[in-house]
Design a protein around this motif. Sequence first.
Motif, PDB file in Angstrom:
ATOM      1  N   VAL A  22       7.586 -36.051 -72.430  1.00  0.00           N
ATOM      2  CA  VAL A  22       6.856 -36.922 -71.666  1.00  0.00           C
ATOM      3  C   VAL A  22       7.595 -38.055 -71.034  1.00  0.00           C
ATOM      4  O   VAL A  22       8.534 -38.554 -71.595  1.00  0.00           O
ATOM      5  CB  VAL A  22       5.945 -37.242 -72.945  1.00  0.00           C
ATOM      6  N   VAL A  23       7.277 -38.511 -69.769  1.00  0.00           N
ATOM      7  CA  VAL A  23       8.089 -39.377 -69.112  1.00  0.00           C
ATOM      8  C   VAL A  23       7.344 -40.562 -68.859  1.00  0.00           C
ATOM      9  O   VAL A  23       7.830 -41.597 -68.375  1.00  0.00           O
ATOM     10  CB  VAL A  23       8.888 -38.760 -67.876  1.00  0.00           C
ATOM     11  N   GLU A  24       5.759 -40.519 -68.731  1.00  0.00           N
ATOM     12  CA  GLU A  24       4.982 -41.548 -68.376  1.00  0.00           C
ATOM     13  C   GLU A  24       3.894 -41.628 -69.696  1.00  0.00           C
ATOM     14  O   GLU A  24       3.370 -40.693 -70.077  1.00  0.00           O
ATOM     15  CB  GLU A  24       4.426 -41.069 -67.179  1.00  0.00           C
ATOM     16  N   PHE A  25       3.609 -43.069 -70.086  1.00  0.00           N
ATOM     17  CA  PHE A  25       2.185 -43.184 -70.953  1.00  0.00           C
ATOM     18  C   PHE A  25       1.537 -44.033 -70.195  1.00  0.00           C
ATOM     19  O   PHE A  25       1.896 -45.121 -69.537  1.00  0.00           O
ATOM     20  CB  PHE A  25       3.084 -43.958 -72.176  1.00  0.00           C
ATOM     21  N   ASP A  26       0.316 -43.599 -70.327  1.00  0.00           N
ATOM     22  CA  ASP A  26      -0.879 -44.479 -69.485  1.00  0.00           C
ATOM     23  C   ASP A  26      -1.592 -44.538 -70.821  1.00  0.00           C
ATOM     24  O   ASP A  26      -3.059 -44.117 -70.954  1.00  0.00           O
ATOM     25  CB  ASP A  26      -1.412 -43.932 -68.434  1.00  0.00           C
ATOM     26  N   PRO A  27      -1.519 -45.649 -71.762  1.00  0.00           N
ATOM     27  CA  PRO A  27      -2.397 -45.827 -72.837  1.00  0.00           C
ATOM     28  C   PRO A  27      -3.896 -46.351 -72.704  1.00  0.00           C
ATOM     29  O   PRO A  27      -4.533 -46.128 -73.328  1.00  0.00           O
ATOM     30  CB  PRO A  27      -1.811 -46.912 -73.725  1.00  0.00           C
ATOM     31  N   ASP A  28      -3.800 -47.159 -71.511  1.00  0.00           N
ATOM     32  CA  ASP A  28      -5.167 -47.749 -71.136  1.00  0.00           C
ATOM     33  C   ASP A  28      -6.096 -46.712 -70.678  1.00  0.00           C
ATOM     34  O   ASP A  28      -7.421 -46.852 -70.826  1.00  0.00           O
ATOM     35  CB  ASP A  28      -5.096 -48.668 -69.974  1.00  0.00           C
ATOM     36  N   ASN A  29      -5.825 -45.498 -70.334  1.00  0.00           N
ATOM     37  CA  ASN A  29      -6.555 -44.299 -69.958  1.00  0.00           C
ATOM     38  C   ASN A  29      -6.372 -43.198 -70.854  1.00  0.00           C
ATOM     39  O   ASN A  29      -6.734 -42.139 -70.409  1.00  0.00           O
ATOM     40  CB  ASN A  29      -6.049 -43.859 -68.483  1.00  0.00           C
ATOM     41  N   ASN A  30      -5.655 -43.291 -72.011  1.00  0.00           N
ATOM     42  CA  ASN A  30      -5.421 -42.539 -72.938  1.00  0.00           C
ATOM     43  C   ASN A  30      -4.739 -41.052 -72.263  1.00  0.00           C
ATOM     44  O   ASN A  30      -5.131 -39.949 -72.541  1.00  0.00           O
ATOM     45  CB  ASN A  30      -6.773 -41.994 -73.457  1.00  0.00           C
ATOM     46  N   LYS A  31      -3.863 -41.342 -71.484  1.00  0.00           N
ATOM     47  CA  LYS A  31      -3.224 -39.991 -70.891  1.00  0.00           C
ATOM     48  C   LYS A  31      -1.485 -40.005 -70.939  1.00  0.00           C
ATOM     49  O   LYS A  31      -1.120 -41.491 -70.931  1.00  0.00           O
ATOM     50  CB  LYS A  31      -3.371 -39.998 -69.412  1.00  0.00           C
ATOM     51  N   VAL A  32      -0.978 -39.130 -70.871  1.00  0.00           N
ATOM     52  CA  VAL A  32       0.545 -38.913 -70.676  1.00  0.00           C
ATOM     53  C   VAL A  32       0.986 -38.013 -69.836  1.00  0.00           C
ATOM     54  O   VAL A  32       0.051 -37.046 -69.493  1.00  0.00           O
ATOM     55  CB  VAL A  32       1.139 -38.399 -72.068  1.00  0.00           C
ATOM     56  N   VAL A  33       2.056 -38.129 -69.016  1.00  0.00           N
ATOM     57  CA  VAL A  33       2.461 -37.219 -68.077  1.00  0.00           C
ATOM     58  C   VAL A  33       3.897 -36.540 -68.439  1.00  0.00           C
ATOM     59  O   VAL A  33       4.782 -37.362 -68.973  1.00  0.00           O
ATOM     60  CB  VAL A  33       2.454 -37.858 -66.745  1.00  0.00           C
ATOM     61  N   THR A  34       4.006 -35.321 -68.390  1.00  0.00           N
ATOM     62  CA  THR A  34       5.514 -34.841 -68.867  1.00  0.00           C
ATOM     63  C   THR A  34       6.273 -34.464 -67.533  1.00  0.00           C
ATOM     64  O   THR A  34       5.675 -34.848 -66.207  1.00  0.00           O
ATOM     65  CB  THR A  34       4.962 -33.476 -69.210  1.00  0.00           C
ATOM     66  N   LYS A  35       7.521 -34.466 -67.701  1.00  0.00           N
ATOM     67  CA  LYS A  35       8.599 -34.247 -66.739  1.00  0.00           C
ATOM     68  C   LYS A  35       8.204 -33.203 -65.777  1.00  0.00           C
ATOM     69  O   LYS A  35       8.484 -33.334 -64.365  1.00  0.00           O
ATOM     70  CB  LYS A  35       9.894 -33.822 -67.218  1.00  0.00           C
ATOM     71  N   GLY A  36       7.536 -32.287 -66.222  1.00  0.00           N
ATOM     72  CA  GLY A  36       7.138 -31.152 -65.259  1.00  0.00           C
ATOM     73  C   GLY A  36       5.622 -31.293 -64.543  1.00  0.00           C
ATOM     74  O   GLY A  36       5.190 -30.578 -63.601  1.00  0.00           O
TER      75      GLY A  36
END
Length: 485
Positions: free
Chosen positions: A132-146
């Motif tokens: 995981v390289v990005e956290f978006d806690p306001d929208n309940n999402k994470v983004v992976t390196k891939g």
Amino acid sequence: MNEELKNSLEVLDRELKKQGLSRRDALKLAGLSSAAFLMNPSEADAATTVNASEAKGKIVIVGGGLAGMSTAARLTNSLSNPDITVIEPNSVSVSYQPGQTLVASGIWEKEDIVYNTEDFLPKGVKLINDKVVEFDPDNNKVVTKGGETISYDFLVIAAGLALNYGAIKGLEGVGYSSEANSEVSNKIGKNGTHSIYYADGAVNTWKGMQELISEAKSGKKLKALFTHPNTSIKCGGAPKKIMYLTNARLKEAGVRDNVEMTFYPNGGAMFGVKEYHDAIVKQFEARDMKWEYRNNLVEIDVDAKKATFENSWEEKGPWDADLEEYSVVKKSKMIERDYDFIHITPPMKAPDEIGNSAVGSEKGWVPVNKETLQHVKYANIFSLGDIAAVPMGKTGGSARKQYKVVVDNIIAAMEGKELTSKYAGYTVCPLITDIGKVMLAEFNWSKKPTPSFPLDPTQERYVWWLLKVYLLKPMTMYGMLSGKA
């Protein structure tokens, strides 16, 4: 049961029998009631039977190490219809890190501590081999390196910490506990410069220890240095454990008198709990191991074998008429020291992608309520293990208490109930003081010894060596990672 577990327990039973103890008696003595699964499977089932919750929700766990995978296992055991995803890039993330000191002293082999992550993946849990390289806690999402975006209802952050070797001038890179790092191993693991904090580093430390012994046998007078940095670290006792074990191996080889051993901690005490501090000082004195407080390693020349420390102290400053007291002036100086062998405990930090994100904090660690382990800002986020911002909680023993609290409170939150499960700050450090001796330091936020058995916790004992060498690994690998211990 797993064949390895069976073999370990047979060795444990044999060793305990020599001491006139049964396994049951030893577990009772140590207060390890949660290790009932080590007695027999039926008792394990009885000890861990729960009424499965019907609560539903998508749970994402960032980090598939000991803390993360144990949480996944217990959630699987506790939910009727679990929907759990673990995101972890390392194929050996669950490897047994507490064994690295034993590898570094020639007691275990690397193969004794390395495990495949997938072998401990609970049934029904999805594993994404990515970071995981990005956290978006306001929208309940994470983004992976891939590039994959993953949504969640509840997020657990258990990603561990980073070994920030590059913070020391002359070294390079950031490493992680279970894997070698090309930048790090370019400078560490050779020429007398070692670190047990990653698996291959532990292997090389044993080689370096043997080289030190060989040199000492030639009659040379040598210097061995051991460091402790100015950051929070995992297993605060480990920098001393490897020093004790080096001492034991030198003594065993009959060359201890040829090696001057000195511990350089950044702080002003051996341990944060006075009773254990006092015991360690006496142990150091008895072994002729030296120490100098308030020394932080800031630079090293691995080719010349020279280490530079920032030595700090405080002096009385000018009189403050308003406060009616003298001010305190902080001072420091750089001291260069030669070495023949050095063990480096690296500065440590949260991985940048977490520490610098919305779920991180000014100091990098994930800020949580220290009792409920719920994020201070985001109610559907929990954190545990090395990355959580709780006092003194960066040990496997702490995680063993924390993951149960996290599971209880996630389920309570899913059911719309109050979070009643509380982490009391329990930490345990089996401080190896010799080959065959361990001081089992247990404490909590009170900074007082909190022994779970009726023995003086400041004494070195063989029974705790048995616990460390034979019991804790199966308890971890087949207890915690099954969600039962």
